[in-house]
Design a protein around this motif. Sequence first.
Motif, mmCIF file in Angstrom:
data_model
loop_
_atom_site.group_PDB
_atom_site.id
_atom_site.type_symbol
_atom_site.label_atom_id
_atom_site.label_comp_id
_atom_site.label_asym_id
_atom_site.label_seq_id
_atom_site.Cartn_x
_atom_site.Cartn_y
_atom_site.Cartn_z
ATOM 1 N N LEU A 159 0.816 -1.215 0.000
ATOM 2 C CA LEU A 159 0.000 0.000 0.000
ATOM 3 C C LEU A 159 0.847 1.262 0.000
ATOM 4 C CD1 LEU A 159 -2.865 -0.989 2.488
ATOM 5 C CD2 LEU A 159 -3.019 -0.718 0.009
ATOM 6 N N THR A 160 2.059 1.180 0.594
ATOM 7 C CA THR A 160 2.885 2.383 0.702
ATOM 8 C C THR A 160 4.133 2.336 -0.167
ATOM 9 O OG1 THR A 160 4.040 1.417 2.611
ATOM 10 C CG2 THR A 160 2.102 2.799 3.070
ATOM 11 N N ARG A 161 4.361 1.208 -0.828
ATOM 12 C CA ARG A 161 5.613 1.036 -1.569
ATOM 13 C C ARG A 161 5.726 2.036 -2.721
ATOM 14 N NH1 ARG A 161 5.289 -4.216 -3.225
ATOM 15 N NH2 ARG A 161 5.954 -4.880 -1.153
ATOM 16 N N GLY A 162 4.649 2.400 -3.307
ATOM 17 C CA GLY A 162 4.696 3.294 -4.464
ATOM 18 C C GLY A 162 4.556 4.773 -4.139
ATOM 19 N N HIS A 163 4.567 5.104 -2.859
ATOM 20 C CA HIS A 163 4.419 6.521 -2.471
ATOM 21 C C HIS A 163 5.605 7.359 -2.927
ATOM 22 C CE1 HIS A 163 1.331 5.875 1.007
ATOM 23 N NE2 HIS A 163 0.903 5.429 -0.175
ATOM 24 N N THR A 164 5.367 8.639 -3.060
ATOM 25 C CA THR A 164 6.393 9.575 -3.511
ATOM 26 C C THR A 164 7.219 10.051 -2.322
ATOM 27 O OG1 THR A 164 4.931 10.330 -5.286
ATOM 28 C CG2 THR A 164 6.827 11.719 -4.752
ATOM 29 N N LEU A 165 8.554 9.819 -2.401
ATOM 30 C CA LEU A 165 9.463 10.216 -1.332
ATOM 31 C C LEU A 165 10.366 11.342 -1.838
ATOM 32 C CD1 LEU A 165 10.486 6.648 -0.100
ATOM 33 C CD2 LEU A 165 8.806 8.179 0.937
ATOM 34 N N VAL A 166 10.567 12.354 -1.000
ATOM 35 C CA VAL A 166 11.427 13.482 -1.350
ATOM 36 C C VAL A 166 12.375 13.755 -0.205
ATOM 37 C CG1 VAL A 166 9.704 14.543 -2.867
ATOM 38 C CG2 VAL A 166 9.791 15.185 -0.449
ATOM 39 N N LYS A 167 13.469 14.463 -0.521
ATOM 40 C CA LYS A 167 14.392 14.867 0.534
ATOM 41 C C LYS A 167 13.692 15.851 1.486
ATOM 42 C CE LYS A 167 18.551 14.301 -2.285
ATOM 43 N NZ LYS A 167 19.752 14.976 -2.848
ATOM 44 N N CYS A 168 14.074 15.786 2.730
ATOM 45 C CA CYS A 168 13.414 16.617 3.752
ATOM 46 C C CYS A 168 13.543 18.102 3.444
ATOM 47 C CB CYS A 168 13.997 16.316 5.131
ATOM 48 S SG CYS A 168 13.712 14.621 5.699
ATOM 49 N N GLU A 169 14.699 18.527 2.973
ATOM 50 C CA GLU A 169 14.914 19.951 2.738
ATOM 51 C C GLU A 169 14.139 20.460 1.523
ATOM 52 O OE1 GLU A 169 18.554 17.646 1.311
ATOM 53 O OE2 GLU A 169 17.248 17.727 3.077
ATOM 54 N N GLU A 170 13.563 19.546 0.731
ATOM 55 C CA GLU A 170 12.791 19.964 -0.450
ATOM 56 C C GLU A 170 11.294 20.118 -0.167
ATOM 57 O OE1 GLU A 170 13.602 17.107 -3.426
ATOM 58 O OE2 GLU A 170 15.671 17.766 -3.783
ATOM 59 N N VAL A 171 10.876 19.788 1.071
ATOM 60 C CA VAL A 171 9.441 19.825 1.410
ATOM 61 C C VAL A 171 8.866 21.227 1.236
ATOM 62 C CG1 VAL A 171 7.764 19.556 3.272
ATOM 63 C CG2 VAL A 171 9.576 17.859 2.956
ATOM 64 N N SER A 172 9.634 22.236 1.619
ATOM 65 C CA SER A 172 9.133 23.611 1.542
ATOM 66 C C SER A 172 8.967 24.093 0.118
ATOM 67 C CB SER A 172 10.071 24.558 2.297
ATOM 68 O OG SER A 172 11.373 24.517 1.709
ATOM 69 N N LYS A 173 9.561 23.388 -0.845
ATOM 70 C CA LYS A 173 9.506 23.813 -2.230
ATOM 71 C C LYS A 173 8.377 23.155 -3.010
ATOM 72 C CE LYS A 173 14.539 24.392 -2.303
ATOM 73 N NZ LYS A 173 15.808 23.971 -2.975
ATOM 74 N N ILE A 174 7.735 22.198 -2.427
ATOM 75 C CA ILE A 174 6.680 21.479 -3.138
ATOM 76 C C ILE A 174 5.346 21.693 -2.446
ATOM 77 C CG2 ILE A 174 8.279 19.708 -3.977
ATOM 78 C CD1 ILE A 174 7.226 17.869 -1.809
ATOM 79 N N ASN A 175 4.267 21.407 -3.149
ATOM 80 C CA ASN A 175 2.904 21.550 -2.626
ATOM 81 C C ASN A 175 2.495 20.255 -1.942
ATOM 82 O OD1 ASN A 175 0.331 22.410 -2.080
ATOM 83 N ND2 ASN A 175 -0.434 22.055 -4.158
ATOM 84 N N VAL A 176 2.616 20.248 -0.644
ATOM 85 C CA VAL A 176 2.291 19.044 0.117
ATOM 86 C C VAL A 176 0.783 18.968 0.309
ATOM 87 C CG1 VAL A 176 2.622 17.808 2.279
ATOM 88 C CG2 VAL A 176 4.484 19.156 1.296
ATOM 89 N N PRO A 177 0.124 17.900 -0.095
ATOM 90 C CA PRO A 177 -1.334 17.795 0.062
ATOM 91 C C PRO A 177 -1.742 17.737 1.518
ATOM 92 C CG PRO A 177 -0.416 15.675 -0.602
ATOM 93 C CD PRO A 177 0.707 16.678 -0.700
ATOM 94 N N THR A 178 -2.915 18.295 1.777
ATOM 95 C CA THR A 178 -3.472 18.270 3.130
ATOM 96 C C THR A 178 -3.899 16.850 3.474
ATOM 97 O OG1 THR A 178 -4.289 20.492 2.828
ATOM 98 C CG2 THR A 178 -5.264 19.222 4.624
ATOM 99 N N PRO A 179 -3.553 16.346 4.635
ATOM 100 C CA PRO A 179 -3.972 14.981 5.011
ATOM 101 C C PRO A 179 -5.489 14.907 5.118
ATOM 102 C CG PRO A 179 -3.026 16.139 6.898
ATOM 103 C CD PRO A 179 -2.760 16.994 5.697
ATOM 104 N N LEU A 180 -6.038 13.831 4.651
ATOM 105 C CA LEU A 180 -7.493 13.646 4.685
ATOM 106 C C LEU A 180 -7.937 13.212 6.064
ATOM 107 C CD1 LEU A 180 -7.943 11.830 1.259
ATOM 108 C CD2 LEU A 180 -8.374 14.238 1.778
#
Length: 544
Positions: A54-75
């Motif tokens: 269920l989680t193997r295909g999730h999108t992983l990014v470097k921690c320092e790049e979080v502020s540069k991307i649009n993180v979806p609001t948790p449902l």
Amino acid sequence: MATCGNILSSEKAYDYNCTPCSQQERFVEAKRFCIECVEYFCSTCLAHHEKFGLTRGHTLVKCEEVSKINVPTPLSKCELHTDKEEDMVCGDHDVVCCRVCITKKHRSCQNIDYLPELARQFKDNGRRKELEDDLNDRIEELKSALKGSTARALKLKTRQTTHLKRLDIFQKSIVEYVAFLVNKTKNDIQNQFGPEICSIQEHLQKYNEQLSKLNNLSEVLSNENDEIFEYKKVLKCKHTLKEIQIGGNELDDSLASYNKFENEVMEAVVSSLNDGCLFGTVPILGSKQPIDVTSICFKEDKTSFLILLADFYNSKIRRFENGLNETESFNAKENIWGVCEVNKHEIAFTLPALKKVQFLSAENSQVLEKKFHTNIHCRGIACLNEKIYVTGGGMIGEEQGQLNVFDMKGKLLSKYEQDLDGYFFSTPRSIKVNAEGIFITDEQKGVVCLDLEGQRKWVSNNSKCKFSWGICFTSKGNLFVSGQLSNNIVIVSKDGEFLGELLNENDGLSAPKALSIDKRNNCILVSELKKPNLKMFYIGDCDI
């Protein structure tokens, strides 16, 4: 230190702490951020994250790049199905729910959408702006409805309070008036019947004396045997009979007329009811000319209050004191238009034909203080901060309608007539001034407001208020304005917004003119065109 929404960050040891470890109060440096899970993961937790399908295909990014991307609001989780996310939207019911709820409760609904997709479309296609516009429009509608409802509530409260107060006044007045009539009628009865009763009493006393004398003579005659003595007594008896006169037994029918006095009392009460004098009006008496009150000034201090009326046709300043009874008047011998309080000791009034402002003692209405000429046909007058504000002109053959400002000695300080948008006034009438500005009623333009520097602020000319005349402040600095041709009193905000109608023909108004607030009795005093009284309308605790 970076943060993102509700994502946990720590100041313990690392810029980015592992979210699962932090939940167990362990602070381990995070290596990656999962966009779908919206969590930071350390190397150990990341390995577990990659094990499950269920989680193997999730999108992983470097921690320092979080502020540069649009993180979806948790449902959010569904309240009914706690293991399910609320990721669906039913457009028919405008609700967010989980897929199980859709299956069970919204199976027949047509507009079913995926929440993240719908949210993205909403933001991208400008519908947010439409909704904001709709919200703003509805907010303005509600504000307007609130103001209108507030005005209607005050109108109903004024009617209710006025009716109740007038009934109280009527009850008290009718008792006092009937008592007065009864006492007066008792005196009339005493005066009319008393003399007749006294006369009859005198006759009764005289008849008793004469009857006693005749009885004695009769007894003497019957007991006398000597002829000579008998004849002498006969002569005395004849002389006495000639002296006795009997009369006055007729009853004056005019005094005994059935119900005469009772009917007079009833007729007086009915007459008073018909002219309304027992229902809270203030009569203005003793005038040969029609009474036309063009201005009302209410003046009060800690111990007393004073009402001053400008009676145009009778050229008088009429003075009413604490009991709303007229005490005296000042005859100016020229038509008076406006009147206002200048200070504790003085009032001022306008004489249009003479183009003059006259000062009068507030303590003694017969003492003239000073005067000055205005060079305009002056009408409305007000005073603030040692300045006299005078409106005038605008009628046929007169100067252009204008506002002049004078110092206390009559020196012209300012003249306000027009700006780049045109003339301020057609025919200015009454005026009120406070720190918020200068408020003037105008025959054609409604209510005109200038600031204290003479700049036009706003004009309120509503069709529901025709031929604006009187004006006074509410407790909150808004305005009551009388419409002479519309037979009403309306409410205008200090910003020029028409708030609604307070009183109209249904309240007994006919061609209202001057207005003033009686703060002690919480009522409005209103004069009407050529009516010999003031009408009182009780507004209670005015909250507008």
